[in-house]
Design an enzyme around this catalytic site. Structure first.
Site, PDB file in Angstrom:
ATOM      1  N   HIS A 125      23.348  -6.056  13.240  1.00  0.00           N
ATOM      2  CA  HIS A 125      22.209  -5.166  13.050  1.00  0.00           C
ATOM      3  C   HIS A 125      21.389  -5.194  14.337  1.00  0.00           C
ATOM      4  CE1 HIS A 125      22.886  -6.386   8.698  1.00  0.00           C
ATOM      5  NE2 HIS A 125      23.089  -5.088   8.714  1.00  0.00           N
TER       6      HIS A 125
ATOM      7  N   ASP B 270      19.422  -8.311  14.553  1.00  0.00           N
ATOM      8  CA  ASP B 270      20.169  -9.561  14.750  1.00  0.00           C
ATOM      9  C   ASP B 270      20.167  -9.896  16.245  1.00  0.00           C
ATOM     10  OD1 ASP B 270      21.033  -9.961  12.069  1.00  0.00           O
ATOM     11  OD2 ASP B 270      22.675  -8.532  12.338  1.00  0.00           O
TER      12      ASP B 270
ATOM     13  N   GLU C 263      28.650   4.138   6.584  1.00  0.00           N
ATOM     14  CA  GLU C 263      29.143   3.166   5.588  1.00  0.00           C
ATOM     15  C   GLU C 263      28.471   3.537   4.256  1.00  0.00           C
ATOM     16  OE1 GLU C 263      28.331  -1.011   6.297  1.00  0.00           O
ATOM     17  OE2 GLU C 263      29.131  -1.570   4.348  1.00  0.00           O
TER      18      GLU C 263
ATOM     19  N   GLU D 291      33.818   0.021   2.979  1.00  0.00           N
ATOM     20  CA  GLU D 291      33.739  -1.318   2.381  1.00  0.00           C
ATOM     21  C   GLU D 291      34.402  -1.293   1.008  1.00  0.00           C
ATOM     22  OE1 GLU D 291      30.295  -3.783   2.681  1.00  0.00           O
ATOM     23  OE2 GLU D 291      30.475  -4.439   0.598  1.00  0.00           O
TER      24      GLU D 291
ATOM     25  N   HIS E 258      32.119  -1.236  -2.051  1.00  0.00           N
ATOM     26  CA  HIS E 258      31.392   0.024  -2.234  1.00  0.00           C
ATOM     27  C   HIS E 258      32.279   1.062  -2.917  1.00  0.00           C
ATOM     28  CE1 HIS E 258      28.509  -1.019   1.366  1.00  0.00           C
ATOM     29  NE2 HIS E 258      28.527  -1.943   0.422  1.00  0.00           N
TER      30      HIS E 258
ATOM     31  N   ASP F 199      26.336  -5.425  -6.021  1.00  0.00           N
ATOM     32  CA  ASP F 199      27.319  -5.562  -4.933  1.00  0.00           C
ATOM     33  C   ASP F 199      27.589  -7.053  -4.698  1.00  0.00           C
ATOM     34  OD1 ASP F 199      28.829  -5.218  -2.665  1.00  0.00           O
ATOM     35  OD2 ASP F 199      27.176  -4.523  -1.412  1.00  0.00           O
TER      36      ASP F 199
ATOM     37  N   ASP G 118      30.251  -8.695  -2.857  1.00  0.00           N
ATOM     38  CA  ASP G 118      30.799  -9.188  -1.582  1.00  0.00           C
ATOM     39  C   ASP G 118      31.627 -10.463  -1.768  1.00  0.00           C
ATOM     40  OD1 ASP G 118      29.479  -7.074  -0.343  1.00  0.00           O
ATOM     41  OD2 ASP G 118      27.778  -8.282   0.284  1.00  0.00           O
TER      42      ASP G 118
ATOM     43  N   ASP H 288      33.063  -8.412   5.093  1.00  0.00           N
ATOM     44  CA  ASP H 288      31.664  -8.463   4.644  1.00  0.00           C
ATOM     45  C   ASP H 288      31.630  -9.272   3.348  1.00  0.00           C
ATOM     46  OD1 ASP H 288      28.976  -8.105   4.493  1.00  0.00           O
ATOM     47  OD2 ASP H 288      29.005  -5.936   4.222  1.00  0.00           O
TER      48      ASP H 288
END
Ligand code: XUL
Ligand code: MN
Length: 339
Positions: free
Chosen positions: A49, A52, A172, A208, A211, A246, A248, A278
């Site tokens: 990001h 980040d 995404e 993803e 998703h 979600d 992950d 992810d």
């Protein structure tokens, strides 16, 4: 054909275990400390990001210096930056969304921040910008004009494509969470928008697994369709147990056959993007084990590559021609059980 894959993940995938109902249960590691784990775990690159890399409120000069320092950290570890994603879901000015916010000054904030993410991408050495449109949606349908919202998202994509003629935008898509209903909830929705963009060649998709599953779709079919468009430029592999928040989960941990079909489709299409994982450690995971989910997900991916490379293509062709899908199913299940 035997190819090697490049593996990536983001610093957020080594996490404290905090969830909406409880505080951290593992120490918060500095990004520099996390970066030292990548190579040991068999990973090659880092997904990032914007914040980040450097805090979002830094001025131009401080940002330039901060990005240079971060780039050196990556170089020292032998890691490459895969993409920059503007984090448009935490700042107070993104409460009502970024590009689709009803307030003009909030929309401007989202665009300025996204352009800044493009500038960071340039400085750090990647051309890929990932847009996870977290808050571009509504809690109640009446809150925004959905037709105008579509136009505003397209305008934002075009603004970024114009801001830098070299970058690529990767959407995404996710159907819900944090919003009740997201605009452009699936990769197919974003793909359609790409063809309306100012430069369709630079507009593509990151898919993803979780998703797609949340949208009731099969990730391997979503990926196959996007590969057919030559627009699958990155993936976030993980797993998901049904239609809930979600999760992950580690790749292949819920439905190994679904994971196999995902790997098989990437193999057959000679997918050459990064294999991003992810994945999130369980909250119960002890600090000393907090990178195991990454190592395990990569190992399962590679194991499934071996399985995909070992399938008897002639046998599959024959079973398809004979319409003997019962035998085909047993063949795949036995392959997955090591036969
Ligand atoms: C959200 C999600 C994000 C993006 C990066 O569900 O997947 O982590 O991948 O912003
Ligand atoms: Mn993701």
């Amino acid at each position: 054909m035997s190819r090697t894959y490049r593996f990536t993940f983001g610093p957020w995938n080594i996490s404290t275990g905090a969830d909406p109902f409880g505080p951290p249960v593992r120490p918060d590691l500095a990004t520099a400390v996390k970066l030292r784990e990548y190579k040991k775990l068999g990973f090659d690159g880092v997904q990032l990001h914007d914040d980040d890399v450097v805090p979002a409120d830094w001025g131009a000069e401080q940002t330039r210096k901060g990005v240079a320092e971060f780039k050196k950290l990556l170089d020292d570890e032998g890691l490459f930056p895969e993409f920059i994603a503007p984090r448009l879901w935490e700042h107070p000015q993104t409460v009502d969304g970024g590009y689709t916010a009803n307030s003009e000054s909030d929309r401007r904030y989202a665009l300025d921040r996204s352009k800044r993410a493009v500038d960071i991408a340039n400085m750090i050495g990647t051309r890929d910008i990932v847009l996870w449109l977290a808050r571009e949606g509504t809690y109640i349908r009446e809150a925004k004009d959905p037709i105008l919202a579509s136009q505003r998202i397209l305008d934002a994509v075009n603004t970024l494509l114009d801001h830098d003629k070299n970058i690529r935008i990767l959407g995404e898509m996710k159907p819900n969470e944090p919003m009740d209903q997201a605009y452009l909830p699936t990769p197919g929705h974003f793909l359609a928008m790409c063809y309306k963009a100012g430069d369709p060649k630079r507009c593509g998709v990151l898919i993803e697994s979780a998703h797609s599953i949340l949208a009731g779709l099969d990730p391997s079919d979503d990926m196959a369709y996007t590969l057919w468009h030559e627009k699958l430029w990155s993936v976030h592999l993980n797993d998901q147990n049904g239609l809930k928040y979600d999760q992950d989960k580690s790749f292949g941990s819920v439905d190994l056959r679904r994971a196999f079909n995902t790997v098989w489709v990437l193999e057959r299409a000679n997918y050459d993007g990064c294999v991003g994982l992810d994945v999130k450690a369980m909250r119960t995971t002890k600090p000393e084990n907090q990178t195991k989910h990454l190592k395990n997900s990569r190992a399962i991916f590679l194991r499934l590559v071996e399985v995909a490379r070992s399938v008897d293509a002639a046998l599959i062709d024959r079973l398809r021609a004979e319409r003997d899908y019962e035998a085909l199913e047993l063949y795949v299940l036995e392959k997955l059980m090591g036969k």
